[in-house]
Motif scaffolding. Sequence first.
Motif, PDB file in Angstrom:
ATOM      1  N   VAL A 130      37.290  -9.859  55.797  1.00  0.00           N
ATOM      2  CA  VAL A 130      37.360 -11.284  55.481  1.00  0.00           C
ATOM      3  C   VAL A 130      36.179 -11.639  54.582  1.00  0.00           C
ATOM      4  CG1 VAL A 130      37.374 -13.619  56.440  1.00  0.00           C
ATOM      5  CG2 VAL A 130      38.469 -11.751  57.698  1.00  0.00           C
ATOM      6  N   ILE A 131      36.474 -12.238  53.435  1.00  0.00           N
ATOM      7  CA  ILE A 131      35.426 -12.637  52.495  1.00  0.00           C
ATOM      8  C   ILE A 131      35.699 -14.058  52.012  1.00  0.00           C
ATOM      9  CG2 ILE A 131      34.883 -10.295  51.690  1.00  0.00           C
ATOM     10  CD1 ILE A 131      36.737 -10.780  49.311  1.00  0.00           C
ATOM     11  N   ALA A 132      34.691 -14.664  51.376  1.00  0.00           N
ATOM     12  CA  ALA A 132      34.882 -15.973  50.744  1.00  0.00           C
ATOM     13  C   ALA A 132      35.530 -15.768  49.382  1.00  0.00           C
ATOM     14  CB  ALA A 132      33.549 -16.683  50.612  1.00  0.00           C
ATOM     15  N   SER A 133      36.174 -16.798  48.866  1.00  0.00           N
ATOM     16  CA  SER A 133      36.863 -16.675  47.577  1.00  0.00           C
ATOM     17  C   SER A 133      35.893 -16.439  46.430  1.00  0.00           C
ATOM     18  CB  SER A 133      37.694 -17.926  47.303  1.00  0.00           C
ATOM     19  OG  SER A 133      36.875 -19.087  47.346  1.00  0.00           O
ATOM     20  N   ASP A 134      34.607 -16.830  46.611  1.00  0.00           N
ATOM     21  CA  ASP A 134      33.610 -16.625  45.546  1.00  0.00           C
ATOM     22  C   ASP A 134      32.829 -15.316  45.717  1.00  0.00           C
ATOM     23  OD1 ASP A 134      32.111 -17.258  47.759  1.00  0.00           O
ATOM     24  OD2 ASP A 134      30.974 -18.887  46.816  1.00  0.00           O
ATOM     25  N   PHE A 135      33.327 -14.413  46.561  1.00  0.00           N
ATOM     26  CA  PHE A 135      32.662 -13.121  46.736  1.00  0.00           C
ATOM     27  C   PHE A 135      32.645 -12.395  45.383  1.00  0.00           C
ATOM     28  CE2 PHE A 135      32.362  -8.669  48.211  1.00  0.00           C
ATOM     29  CZ  PHE A 135      31.350  -8.787  49.152  1.00  0.00           C
ATOM     30  N   PRO A 136      31.493 -11.814  44.979  1.00  0.00           N
ATOM     31  CA  PRO A 136      31.384 -11.202  43.643  1.00  0.00           C
ATOM     32  C   PRO A 136      32.509 -10.221  43.346  1.00  0.00           C
ATOM     33  CG  PRO A 136      29.243 -11.274  44.704  1.00  0.00           C
ATOM     34  CD  PRO A 136      30.235 -11.727  45.723  1.00  0.00           C
ATOM     35  N   GLU A 137      33.113 -10.364  42.163  1.00  0.00           N
ATOM     36  CA  GLU A 137      34.291  -9.577  41.793  1.00  0.00           C
ATOM     37  C   GLU A 137      33.990  -8.089  41.731  1.00  0.00           C
ATOM     38  OE1 GLU A 137      38.077  -8.766  41.283  1.00  0.00           O
ATOM     39  OE2 GLU A 137      37.315 -10.806  41.599  1.00  0.00           O
ATOM     40  N   GLU A 149      38.563 -16.498  53.649  1.00  0.00           N
ATOM     41  CA  GLU A 149      38.227 -17.591  54.561  1.00  0.00           C
ATOM     42  C   GLU A 149      37.012 -18.313  53.981  1.00  0.00           C
ATOM     43  OE1 GLU A 149      38.562 -20.333  56.828  1.00  0.00           O
ATOM     44  OE2 GLU A 149      39.847 -18.718  57.582  1.00  0.00           O
ATOM     45  N   ASN A 150      37.207 -19.553  53.535  1.00  0.00           N
ATOM     46  CA  ASN A 150      36.109 -20.309  52.929  1.00  0.00           C
ATOM     47  C   ASN A 150      35.437 -21.246  53.913  1.00  0.00           C
ATOM     48  OD1 ASN A 150      36.240 -19.268  50.250  1.00  0.00           O
ATOM     49  ND2 ASN A 150      38.106 -20.466  49.915  1.00  0.00           N
ATOM     50  N   GLU A 151      36.199 -21.660  54.924  1.00  0.00           N
ATOM     51  CA  GLU A 151      35.631 -22.623  55.873  1.00  0.00           C
ATOM     52  C   GLU A 151      34.754 -21.914  56.894  1.00  0.00           C
ATOM     53  OE1 GLU A 151      37.136 -26.132  58.941  1.00  0.00           O
ATOM     54  OE2 GLU A 151      38.569 -25.085  57.644  1.00  0.00           O
ATOM     55  N   VAL A 152      33.535 -22.422  57.076  1.00  0.00           N
ATOM     56  CA  VAL A 152      32.618 -21.871  58.073  1.00  0.00           C
ATOM     57  C   VAL A 152      32.238 -23.011  59.004  1.00  0.00           C
ATOM     58  CG1 VAL A 152      30.429 -20.718  58.478  1.00  0.00           C
ATOM     59  CG2 VAL A 152      31.745 -20.176  56.424  1.00  0.00           C
ATOM     60  N   THR A 153      32.822 -23.003  60.190  1.00  0.00           N
ATOM     61  CA  THR A 153      32.573 -24.088  61.137  1.00  0.00           C
ATOM     62  C   THR A 153      31.737 -23.584  62.306  1.00  0.00           C
ATOM     63  OG1 THR A 153      34.635 -23.573  62.273  1.00  0.00           O
ATOM     64  CG2 THR A 153      34.731 -25.225  60.540  1.00  0.00           C
ATOM     65  N   THR A 164      27.709 -15.618  58.748  1.00  0.00           N
ATOM     66  CA  THR A 164      28.667 -14.519  58.578  1.00  0.00           C
ATOM     67  C   THR A 164      29.624 -14.437  59.760  1.00  0.00           C
ATOM     68  OG1 THR A 164      27.029 -13.262  57.313  1.00  0.00           O
ATOM     69  CG2 THR A 164      28.866 -12.021  58.243  1.00  0.00           C
ATOM     70  N   VAL A 165      29.076 -14.491  60.968  1.00  0.00           N
ATOM     71  CA  VAL A 165      29.905 -14.397  62.175  1.00  0.00           C
ATOM     72  C   VAL A 165      30.836 -15.597  62.292  1.00  0.00           C
ATOM     73  CG1 VAL A 165      29.827 -14.417  64.688  1.00  0.00           C
ATOM     74  CG2 VAL A 165      28.267 -12.951  63.417  1.00  0.00           C
ATOM     75  N   SER A 166      30.325 -16.768  61.935  1.00  0.00           N
ATOM     76  CA  SER A 166      31.142 -17.987  62.033  1.00  0.00           C
ATOM     77  C   SER A 166      32.361 -17.907  61.130  1.00  0.00           C
ATOM     78  CB  SER A 166      30.295 -19.216  61.665  1.00  0.00           C
ATOM     79  OG  SER A 166      29.223 -19.379  62.569  1.00  0.00           O
ATOM     80  N   ARG A 167      32.187 -17.312  59.933  1.00  0.00           N
ATOM     81  CA  ARG A 167      33.340 -17.152  59.035  1.00  0.00           C
ATOM     82  C   ARG A 167      34.417 -16.276  59.688  1.00  0.00           C
ATOM     83  NH1 ARG A 167      31.114 -16.260  54.536  1.00  0.00           N
ATOM     84  NH2 ARG A 167      31.895 -18.038  53.383  1.00  0.00           N
ATOM     85  N   LEU A 168      33.982 -15.185  60.322  1.00  0.00           N
ATOM     86  CA  LEU A 168      34.934 -14.276  60.962  1.00  0.00           C
ATOM     87  C   LEU A 168      35.666 -14.959  62.114  1.00  0.00           C
ATOM     88  CD1 LEU A 168      36.191 -11.493  61.274  1.00  0.00           C
ATOM     89  CD2 LEU A 168      34.199 -10.806  62.632  1.00  0.00           C
ATOM     90  N   PHE A 169      34.926 -15.651  62.972  1.00  0.00           N
ATOM     91  CA  PHE A 169      35.554 -16.297  64.129  1.00  0.00           C
ATOM     92  C   PHE A 169      36.462 -17.446  63.700  1.00  0.00           C
ATOM     93  CE2 PHE A 169      32.120 -14.880  67.405  1.00  0.00           C
ATOM     94  CZ  PHE A 169      32.641 -13.613  67.357  1.00  0.00           C
TER      95      PHE A 169
END
Length: 868
Positions: free
Chosen positions: A174-181, A198-202, A220-225
Amino acid sequence: MTTYTPMIQQYLQVKADYQDAFLFFRLGDFYEMFFDDAIKASQELEITLTSRDGGSKDRIPMCGVPHHAAPNYIEQLVERGYKVAICEQTEDPKQAKGVVRREVVQLITPGTMMEGKNLSDKENNYIATISAFFNEKFGFAYTDLSTGESKATILSGIEAVLNELSTSGAKEVVIASDFPEDFRRRLQERNTVTLSIENEVTSIQPSLLQDIQDESIEKTVSRLFQYLHRTQKRSLDHLQPVSVYVMDQFMKIDYHSKRNLELTETIRSKGKKGSLLWLLDETKTAMGGRLLKQWIDRPLLNKEEIQYRQNLVETMIGHYFERQDLREKLKEVYDLERLAGRVAFGNVNARDLVQLKKSLQQVPIIQQIVVELGSEEASNLANQLDPCEDITDLLESSIVENPPLSIKEGNIILDGYHQELDSYRDASRNGKTWIAQLERQEREKTGIKSLKIGYNRIFGYYIEVTRANVHLLQEGQYERKQTLANAERYITPELKEKEGLILQAEEKMVELEYEIFTNIRETVKEYIPRLQRLARTVSMLDVLQCFATISEDRHYVKPSFSSDRNLSITNGRHPVVEKVMNSQSYVANDCTMHKERELLLITGPNMSGKSTYMRQVALTSILAQIGCFVPAEKAVLPLFDQVFTRIGAADDLISGQSTFMVEMLEARNALLHATNNSLILFDEIGRGTSTYDGMALAQAIIEYIHHEVGAKTLFSTHYHELTVLAQELPSLSNVHVSAMEQNGKVVFLHKIKEGAADKSYGIHVAQLAELPEALIERAQELLASLEQTETYTKEVSVVKETVQVEDKKEEAQLSFFDSQAEEKKQVKTTNSKEKQIVSKLKSLDILEMTPMQAMNILYDLQKKVRND
């Protein structure tokens, strides 16, 4: 959209949120797929592609699978790296006003599988996440949704990330959409993983973050969960607090070295058999098997932790009967970690709870066995075994011993557990008894022996009389309900009344059983943290008994650790090769290294055992640092912080890198990151290029390791010229694998001896490989010619030096006889011819000449000299 039917419009609206997944759209008893999903799914699953009218002028591609068979099809798609969104009907069709409401209830992905054939018992199924920060710092976390365990760390550099990803074996990232290409591209090149965004980190449950102090790790963990909660749409109460680890806590073994050493899978088949994991795996539980793999992936650096494991292994070796009892009881323990996960996830069935009960019943017995081991470490472990008696008692009193798979069809709960359920069961059973009695009475009354009372869902209970016996019935005795080809079916007011009572009892009974079962499941859910702690302790016991069993059966010894970086292995063996071969025929070897002997240069023929010898030193160290005993008579080892290997040759076709480039990159990794506490294994470095380039690189690498790195190094080579380095480098020693010729054929002795090898035996190895005899004879002829060329080269070199010396003498003497013109002229002529000969010799490239060319040139030169 306006041209499509309302149902297809609904499908397209749902599909818009799941563009990267197959949408299984529930229509009655089928999951249907439309448009591109249908075309692709029909190809992947080999099912029929049809079409339907969707309101537009063109028919819509469609395919589908029965809902009861869907899990098998979903597994096939997920195994190939796809995602599947399950869209269910969330409204009763009878109450719907228009199109039935449908919603996605779960997204199933490679990293979120909770059950099925693709979920290996002894392997974790991790889903990972990577966050990119400044200065090539990365947050890395991974979770096994089936067990709830989660780990996280901070890594430096994309290579470290790729290594950790390979170690975890994560199937989804799982990565953010702006993860380096460029980093994304390297992820997909190195690993076969499914990428998810996954862009939302709550913010997440604080109890899961109790050990996290670093804000980057928390993010990082919050993005995964967040991704897990968004896609699974259900309770994830089994997720355990995140364990933060630091890479420096463990021996670092990069991806290439793990592959070369075949720690968890073999190079050739990519399977478990033939690996170190295969050798060691005498575990009796699935969770023990998973923990064993984790320990092999991360050997310890803390001597106290290692010795704690060693002491328990030693204790178990000394208590054979207790260990055997323990092994037998562990066989009866099911996968507590995944059972707890299924309880939280809500997909546990009654049979799973029976397995949980049987497992918990073994815990008091296991606890007593561990206490009988007698050591302090064993007593501490015994105290950590929580029998969870309340859960055991609950399950013993509530769930039948052999329940059905379905939890919605009744027959799950024991009699006597729930009073209301017992009353419904009594009504149902008594009603069926009354039906049986009525059947007997009606047979006697009518004289029709074939009369029977049956039931179906459409008509309920009915009296069936064959057409041949209908004339025996009195007029108006029964009310006709249905006419069949060979029989008539009837009802009576009394039968319909009893039917109402029976069916009402059965319906309420099934509903109540499901409600009772869910209440039991919720009660068990409260014990999940205790069950997970119990699972960790049982897993550890399982791995330690496995070490003890292997160590005793294969005659391993307890290693000790040196504080001065000395390494001394007496009669060491390669553990896997020894198992595959007959142990009696395996040739053991010593290995001694210390500050005056940091680097071993190993020479010897191919197939003689150089690579095996190098690997066994590394595997012995790894075994020692996971707490196991080692294959040797005696072993004193340093604690290695890293192991680097360059063994074998393979092109990296995906990255477009040749064998030699791969070799150089792996060598670079070792040279840049190794410390004087590391272990380096280099096998035949430089063989991927020309002889002189390879030899020069090999020597430069040896010198760099000797002068700059100082790591313990085993360096095998066929460049015999490098053996002279032992005279120049004080910490380098020559050793060789001995061999002998017998009746013209080579015999490998596989014994390591001091000093350099005297010859290569390459053609002898070709003979062993049974190459054609004519080819072998030609190779021997060429070898003889080449060896003769080397002799000629040396002789020409001597002649060349002699002529140069004579030339200098002649020039010195000429100055004394300058007065005699004739002599001067003669000397000039002779001197000129000799200079021509010398000039000719200087222009020759001896090493590039064939033997025949060298002989022809020497003949011409000799002819010139004689003619003069």
